[in-house]
Write a protein that holds these residues in place. Structure first.
Motif, PDB file in Angstrom:
ATOM      1  N   ARG A  83      -3.404   2.473   7.739  1.00 46.07           N
ATOM      2  CA  ARG A  83      -4.619   2.261   8.548  1.00 46.07           C
ATOM      3  C   ARG A  83      -4.805   0.801   8.918  1.00 46.07           C
ATOM      4  NH1 ARG A  83      -7.545   6.138   5.296  1.00 46.07           N
ATOM      5  NH2 ARG A  83      -8.250   4.498   3.889  1.00 46.07           N
ATOM      6  N   GLU A 103     -11.622   5.785  -2.678  1.00 51.65           N
ATOM      7  CA  GLU A 103     -12.654   6.565  -2.014  1.00 51.65           C
ATOM      8  C   GLU A 103     -13.594   7.131  -3.080  1.00 51.65           C
ATOM      9  OE1 GLU A 103     -10.781   5.089   0.765  1.00 51.65           O
ATOM     10  OE2 GLU A 103      -9.502   6.308  -0.498  1.00 51.65           O
ATOM     11  N   LEU A 152      -6.280  14.753  -2.400  1.00 54.97           N
ATOM     12  CA  LEU A 152      -6.097  14.631  -0.964  1.00 54.97           C
ATOM     13  C   LEU A 152      -5.184  15.699  -0.389  1.00 54.97           C
ATOM     14  CD1 LEU A 152      -6.411  13.132   1.735  1.00 54.97           C
ATOM     15  CD2 LEU A 152      -4.571  11.590   0.988  1.00 54.97           C
ATOM     16  N   THR A 195      -2.534   6.945   4.848  1.00 56.15           N
ATOM     17  CA  THR A 195      -3.843   6.433   4.444  1.00 56.15           C
ATOM     18  C   THR A 195      -3.922   4.904   4.541  1.00 56.15           C
ATOM     19  OG1 THR A 195      -3.182   6.570   2.111  1.00 56.15           O
ATOM     20  CG2 THR A 195      -4.321   8.470   3.048  1.00 56.15           C
ATOM     21  N   GLU A 196      -4.568   4.253   3.600  1.00 57.70           N
ATOM     22  CA  GLU A 196      -5.095   2.898   3.755  1.00 57.70           C
ATOM     23  C   GLU A 196      -4.094   1.860   4.230  1.00 57.70           C
ATOM     24  OE1 GLU A 196      -7.964  -0.335   3.408  1.00 57.70           O
ATOM     25  OE2 GLU A 196      -8.031   1.811   3.832  1.00 57.70           O
ATOM     26  N   ASP A 238       1.724  13.106   2.083  1.00 60.08           N
ATOM     27  CA  ASP A 238       0.721  12.037   2.044  1.00 60.08           C
ATOM     28  C   ASP A 238       1.469  10.717   1.862  1.00 60.08           C
ATOM     29  OD1 ASP A 238      -1.164  10.151   1.147  1.00 60.08           O
ATOM     30  OD2 ASP A 238      -1.348  11.113  -0.809  1.00 60.08           O
ATOM     31  N   GLU A 285     -10.467  10.728   4.941  1.00 62.74           N
ATOM     32  CA  GLU A 285      -9.750  10.735   3.665  1.00 62.74           C
ATOM     33  C   GLU A 285     -10.693  11.096   2.520  1.00 62.74           C
ATOM     34  OE1 GLU A 285      -7.065   7.881   0.719  1.00 62.74           O
ATOM     35  OE2 GLU A 285      -7.780   7.092   2.631  1.00 62.74           O
ATOM     36  N   SER A 316     -15.668   3.774   0.995  1.00 57.51           N
ATOM     37  CA  SER A 316     -14.281   3.398   0.745  1.00 57.51           C
ATOM     38  C   SER A 316     -14.282   1.955   0.259  1.00 57.51           C
ATOM     39  CB  SER A 316     -13.442   3.536   2.022  1.00 57.51           C
ATOM     40  OG  SER A 316     -12.086   3.190   1.774  1.00 57.51           O
ATOM     41  N   GLY A 340       0.931   7.198   1.135  1.00 53.00           N
ATOM     42  CA  GLY A 340      -0.133   6.354   0.617  1.00 53.00           C
ATOM     43  C   GLY A 340       0.284   4.902   0.489  1.00 53.00           C
TER      44      GLY A 340
END
Length: 297
Positions: free
Chosen positions: A82, A139, A280, A78-79, A7, A110, A153, A9
């Protein structure tokens, strides 16, 4: 079968290694480093040269995980990735570096994956809320038993909040400004008459050790969180780090994270939060068992 999930992050890079035993996951090992992509993306809109540090961290955690001889590896981001304008390019480079595709997970997926991981151990019969507090986003999902019924989110995360608002050590007026900024975003949280709040993510999983190194609690009250805040803010991060046995960057992020968790408890009218060490990455592996290569969709 032994599986591994990476992951990437907004604060951290994690790898979880777990065995599949009677259709359940049994954790074998977990490794983490903190390249902190989120603050860089928040400031500039791009990962840029910080991506090299993240890929070094990725290689480092996987080198340690490789000693456990897993059969298959999956990877998600993830974020921070993204929203970064170079996020897709970074994910491609990261995938090339580890020999496994790095999938940029949507905010909705997610939330689903984190909920899946947390619900495997913490689901309540009536409505309950999962809060997955990350480095750049949080989240929030309302569940009934193991079904996610509403989600959102929120653009609040421990790493970005800490780097934006807090000095080392934080001043009361800085905390007040950060609290107001986070509270504005909570208006987007899903409504629910919930009986339990379960928190996952780096701040949540490390807060119990701030209170007690031996037999850390799995349930924290509002007073416990305020005590954590006092200890985290009591000196410069390096000194606090030595006292609590956590990395300096983790201490800094947790100073903001504990504030978000206090606000979440107040928002849902609860006095205690339950800590989940599942989240996650556990959800990623469970989804892989259910869907194979389509786990991230």
């Amino acid at each position: 079968m032994r599986l591994a999930a990476v992951d990437i992050g907004s604060n951290t890079v994690h790898v979880l290694v777990a065995d599949v035993v009677r259709d359940r996951l049994e954790e074998v090992a977990h490794y983490v480093e903190m390249p902190e992509l989120g603050p860089q993306v928040a400031r500039t809109g791009a990962i840029g040269s910080r991506g090299k540090a993240a890929i070094r961290a990725l290689r480092s955690v996987l080198a340690r995980a490789s000693a456990h001889h897993y059969d298959h590896l999956i990877a998600g981001a993830t974020e921070a990735i993204r929203v970064a304008r170079d996020g897709e390019e970074f994910a491609r480079q990261a995938g090339d570096a580890i020999g496994t595709p790095v999938h940029v997970i949507s905010a909705h997926r997610e939330a689903e994956l984190s909920f899946l991981g947390v619900a495997s151990r913490h689901a309540a019969r009536r409505e309950w809320v999962m809060v997955d507090l990350g480095g750049a986003s949080t989240e929030v999902a309302i569940g009934r038993a193991r079904e996610m019924v509403r989600w959102a989110s929120l653009p609040v995360g421990s790493g970005v909040l800490a780097s934006t608002y807090l000095a080392d050590p934080p001043k009361p007026e800085e905390r007040a400004r950060m609290r107001r900024a986070a509270l504005r975003e909570l208006a987007q949280a899903p409504d629910g008459d919930v009986e339990r709040l379960v928190a996952t993510g780096g701040t949540a999983s490390n807060l119990p050790a701030v209170l007690a190194k031996r037999n850390p609690p799995s349930v924290l009250t509002s007073d416990d969180l305020l005590q954590c805040e006092k200890r985290l803010d009591g000196a410069r991060a390096l000194e606090v780090s030595e006292k609590v046995g956590l990395p300096v960057n983790r201490v800094k992020a947790m100073r903001a994270g504990v504030e978000v968790l206090l606000l979440m408890l107040d928002w849902y009218g609860l006095a205690v939060l339950h800590i989940s060490h599942e989240g996650l990455r556990h959800g990623m592996l469970q989804a892989y068992l259910e869907r194979g290569g389509a786990w991230f969709r």
